[in-house]
Design a protein around this motif. Structure first.
Motif, mmCIF file in Angstrom:
data_model
loop_
_atom_site.group_PDB
_atom_site.id
_atom_site.type_symbol
_atom_site.label_atom_id
_atom_site.label_comp_id
_atom_site.label_asym_id
_atom_site.label_seq_id
_atom_site.Cartn_x
_atom_site.Cartn_y
_atom_site.Cartn_z
ATOM 1 N N ILE A 197 0.448 -6.599 -56.894
ATOM 2 C CA ILE A 197 1.866 -6.570 -56.523
ATOM 3 C C ILE A 197 2.157 -5.569 -55.407
ATOM 4 N N ASN A 198 1.118 -4.833 -54.968
ATOM 5 C CA ASN A 198 1.282 -3.874 -53.863
ATOM 6 C C ASN A 198 2.313 -2.820 -54.239
ATOM 7 N N ASN A 199 2.080 -2.174 -55.372
ATOM 8 C CA ASN A 199 3.031 -1.195 -55.899
ATOM 9 C C ASN A 199 3.026 0.061 -55.032
ATOM 10 N N GLY A 200 4.186 0.415 -54.513
ATOM 11 C CA GLY A 200 4.297 1.586 -53.655
ATOM 12 C C GLY A 200 4.688 2.849 -54.375
ATOM 13 N N ASP A 201 4.676 2.865 -55.727
ATOM 14 C CA ASP A 201 5.200 4.043 -56.424
ATOM 15 C C ASP A 201 4.662 4.160 -57.848
ATOM 16 N N ARG A 202 3.335 4.185 -58.009
ATOM 17 C CA ARG A 202 2.763 4.359 -59.345
ATOM 18 C C ARG A 202 2.577 5.847 -59.637
ATOM 19 N N LYS A 203 3.661 6.455 -60.126
ATOM 20 C CA LYS A 203 3.644 7.863 -60.508
ATOM 21 C C LYS A 203 3.241 8.021 -61.975
ATOM 22 N N HIS A 225 5.762 -5.724 -51.022
ATOM 23 C CA HIS A 225 5.910 -5.715 -49.566
ATOM 24 C C HIS A 225 4.742 -6.480 -48.941
ATOM 25 N N ALA A 226 5.000 -7.135 -47.828
ATOM 26 C CA ALA A 226 3.945 -7.911 -47.173
ATOM 27 C C ALA A 226 2.892 -7.015 -46.536
ATOM 28 N N GLU A 227 3.286 -5.790 -46.117
ATOM 29 C CA GLU A 227 2.329 -4.841 -45.549
ATOM 30 C C GLU A 227 1.712 -4.009 -46.669
ATOM 31 N N ASP A 228 0.537 -3.444 -46.410
ATOM 32 C CA ASP A 228 -0.151 -2.646 -47.410
ATOM 33 C C ASP A 228 0.606 -1.347 -47.647
ATOM 34 N N LYS A 229 1.183 -1.201 -48.834
ATOM 35 C CA LYS A 229 1.924 0.008 -49.184
ATOM 36 C C LYS A 229 1.513 0.541 -50.553
ATOM 37 N N GLY A 248 -11.744 -12.727 -64.282
ATOM 38 C CA GLY A 248 -11.215 -13.946 -64.897
ATOM 39 C C GLY A 248 -9.712 -14.043 -64.782
ATOM 40 N N VAL A 249 -9.028 -12.924 -64.971
ATOM 41 C CA VAL A 249 -7.569 -12.907 -64.867
ATOM 42 C C VAL A 249 -7.131 -13.258 -63.443
ATOM 43 N N LEU A 250 -7.818 -12.707 -62.458
ATOM 44 C CA LEU A 250 -7.465 -12.982 -61.063
ATOM 45 C C LEU A 250 -7.700 -14.445 -60.706
ATOM 46 N N SER A 251 -8.749 -15.034 -61.256
ATOM 47 C CA SER A 251 -9.007 -16.458 -61.009
ATOM 48 C C SER A 251 -7.874 -17.315 -61.570
ATOM 49 N N ASP A 252 -7.453 -17.001 -62.780
ATOM 50 C CA ASP A 252 -6.347 -17.739 -63.393
ATOM 51 C C ASP A 252 -5.048 -17.490 -62.644
ATOM 52 N N LEU A 253 -4.852 -16.249 -62.195
ATOM 53 C CA LEU A 253 -3.631 -15.918 -61.469
ATOM 54 C C LEU A 253 -3.559 -16.675 -60.150
ATOM 55 N N ALA A 277 3.213 -15.174 -49.865
ATOM 56 C CA ALA A 277 1.931 -15.452 -49.219
ATOM 57 C C ALA A 277 1.034 -14.219 -49.268
ATOM 58 N N ALA A 278 1.628 -13.041 -49.153
ATOM 59 C CA ALA A 278 0.854 -11.804 -49.210
ATOM 60 C C ALA A 278 0.281 -11.566 -50.603
ATOM 61 N N VAL A 279 1.037 -11.937 -51.647
ATOM 62 C CA VAL A 279 0.515 -11.828 -53.013
ATOM 63 C C VAL A 279 -0.738 -12.695 -53.145
ATOM 64 N N ARG A 280 -0.649 -13.932 -52.690
ATOM 65 C CA ARG A 280 -1.802 -14.835 -52.754
ATOM 66 C C ARG A 280 -2.993 -14.244 -51.985
ATOM 67 N N ALA A 281 -2.710 -13.666 -50.815
ATOM 68 C CA ALA A 281 -3.779 -13.099 -49.997
ATOM 69 C C ALA A 281 -4.432 -11.907 -50.688
ATOM 70 N N ARG A 282 -3.639 -11.069 -51.355
ATOM 71 C CA ARG A 282 -4.210 -9.917 -52.055
ATOM 72 C C ARG A 282 -5.091 -10.357 -53.209
ATOM 73 N N VAL A 283 -4.636 -11.363 -53.941
ATOM 74 C CA VAL A 283 -5.464 -11.883 -55.032
ATOM 75 C C VAL A 283 -6.762 -12.447 -54.480
ATOM 76 N N ALA A 284 -6.679 -13.170 -53.378
ATOM 77 C CA ALA A 284 -7.878 -13.745 -52.771
ATOM 78 C C ALA A 284 -8.842 -12.648 -52.310
#
Length: 307
Positions: A197-203, A225-229, A248-253, A277-284
Motif C-alpha cells: 500500500i506504500n505506507n508513508g507513516d508506519r510509526k 501514493h503512486a510515487e515511492d513514499k 502465496g498471499v501476494l500471488s492471490d492478491l 496501477a501502482a498497487v498492481r506494479a508494487r505487487v508485481a
C-alpha cells in the motif's frame, strides 16, 4: 429492554457484523484524541442491539498535504482495510466510509491495546540521555506478550537474538543507541502490507497489540501514493527473502487486483486509476524480486517522529 451487546475485537466471525455496525449504527461522539495531526474523534456506535467503540475521522478535519489530494485521506484508510482483508491477515481494524455528525469520514473500530506498540521510554531516553533499554529488549518477548515486545533501544551495534536492527538513534549527551524491532511474524506481515500500500507513516504508535495476541496497524491515510513514499520502522527484513506465506498471499492478491475483480473495483472508487496501477506494479515487483524492499534513497526511510 436488554442492554446492548458490546462486540469484542474483530475475529473472522465478527468482521461482517462489525462492518454493518460501523456503517449503519448511530455515532455518538465521546471525545477527541488531541495527539493526532488531523481531527480524530472517539465515538460509540450502536445498531441492532450491538455497540462498539470506534474512531471517526471526518474529512472536514483533514489537514491539507502538499503531496496528497485534499479530502482523500479517509478513502485511503478504507482502501488499506480492504487490501488487508484481501490478504487474509486481518491487520487493519474494520473500517468504513460513511456520513457522521461532522460529515463524511472514516469510521474504524477502536482497538483496546494490550500494551505499548511503540517504543516505551523513547522520549525519556531522548530527553535525558538514558538509553538503558538493552535489558528490556532481552526480557521482552518478541511476540509482544511481555513488556514492550515490538520496539526497543539497545546499547551497542548488535540487535540481539529475536530482534532486527532499524537504525542508530541519538539519545542525548553524545550517545547513540540502536533502534530495533522484534523479529515477529505479525510485524513481518505488516511490513509486506505496508510495501503493497506504500505506507508513508508506519510509526511505532501505529502498532496496536490486542489482548487476544493479534497485532493491528492503524493510521493509513498517507498510503497508496503512486510515487515511492514508503516510510516505516519495519526495515529489519529489507533485502531478505519473503516468506512462503507472503509469496502465496501476494500471488492471490495479484489475482484479486485484476480488472473487474471486486477488490479492484472497490479500490477504484477510493483511489485514482494511476494509484491503483501502482498497487498492481508494487505487487508485481515484490513477486518478481522475492524479497522485502530496501529503502529507495529518494525519500526519508523512517517517519518522524518515529514513535
Amino acid at each position: 429492554m436488554s442492554a446492548p451487546e458490546r462486540l469484542p475485537a474483530p475475529g473472522v466471525s465478527a468482521t461482517g457484523e462489525l462492518e454493518e455496525l460501523l456503517a449503519k449504527g448511530e455515532l455518538t461522539v465521546v471525545g477527541r484524541i488531541h495527539e493526532a495531526s488531523n481531527a480524530v474523534l472517539l465515538c460509540s456506535v450502536a445498531y441492532g442491539g450491538l455497540t462498539a467503540d470506534c474512531v471517526y475521522k471526518p474529512v472536514k478535519g483533514e489537514r491539507p498535504l502538499w503531496d496528497f489530494p485534499d479530502g482523500n485521506l479517509a478513502q485511503r484508510e478504507v482502501a488499506a482495510y480492504l487490501v488487508s482483508e484481501a490478504t487474509g491477515w486481518g491487520l487493519v481494524p474494520p473500517t468504513v466510509l460513511r456520513d457522521g455528525p461532522y460529515g463524511e469520514g472514516m469510521v474504524q473500530q477502536w482497538i483496546e491495546s494490550a500494551g505499548p506498540g511503540g517504543l516505551e521510554g523513547a522520549a525519556d531516553a531522548a530527553d535525558s540521555g538514558e538509553a538503558d533499554e538493552a535489558d528490556e529488549a532481552d526480557e521482552a518477548g518478541a511476540d509482544g506478550s511481555d513488556g514492550p515486545g515490538l520496539l526497543a533501544l539497545v546499547d551497542g551495534e548488535e540487535a540481539g537474538e529475536g530482534w532486527k536492527p532499524i537504525a542508530l538513534a541519538e539519545v542525548g549527551e553524545g550517545r547513540t543507541a540502536l533502534l530495533v524491532h522484534a523479529d515477529d511474524p505479525r510485524l513481518r506481515r505488516l511490513a509486506v502490507l505496508d510495501a503493497v500500500i506504500n505506507n508513508g507513516d508506519r510509526k511505532g504508535g501505529h502498532l496496536l497489540p490486542a489482548p487476544d495476541g493479534r497485532l493491528y496497524g492503524i493510521d493509513h491515510g498517507v498510503s497508496f501514493h503512486a510515487e515511492d513514499k514508503l516510510r516505516t520502522l519495519l526495515w529489519g527484513w529489507a533485502g531478505e527473502p519473503l516468506t512462503a506465506e507472503a509469496t502465496g498471499v501476494l500471488s492471490d492478491l495479484a489475482a484479486r487486483l485484476a480488472d473487474g475483480e471486486p477488490l479492484a473495483t472497490r479500490l477504484g472508487e477510493l483511489i485514482t486509476p494511476v494509484e491503483l496501477a501502482a498497487v498492481r506494479a508494487r505487487v508485481a515487483r515484490l513477486r518478481a524480486s522475492g524479497v522485502h524492499p530496501r529503502p529507495s534513497g529518494q525519500w526519508p526511510a523512517i517517519p518522524w517522529p518515529p514513535v
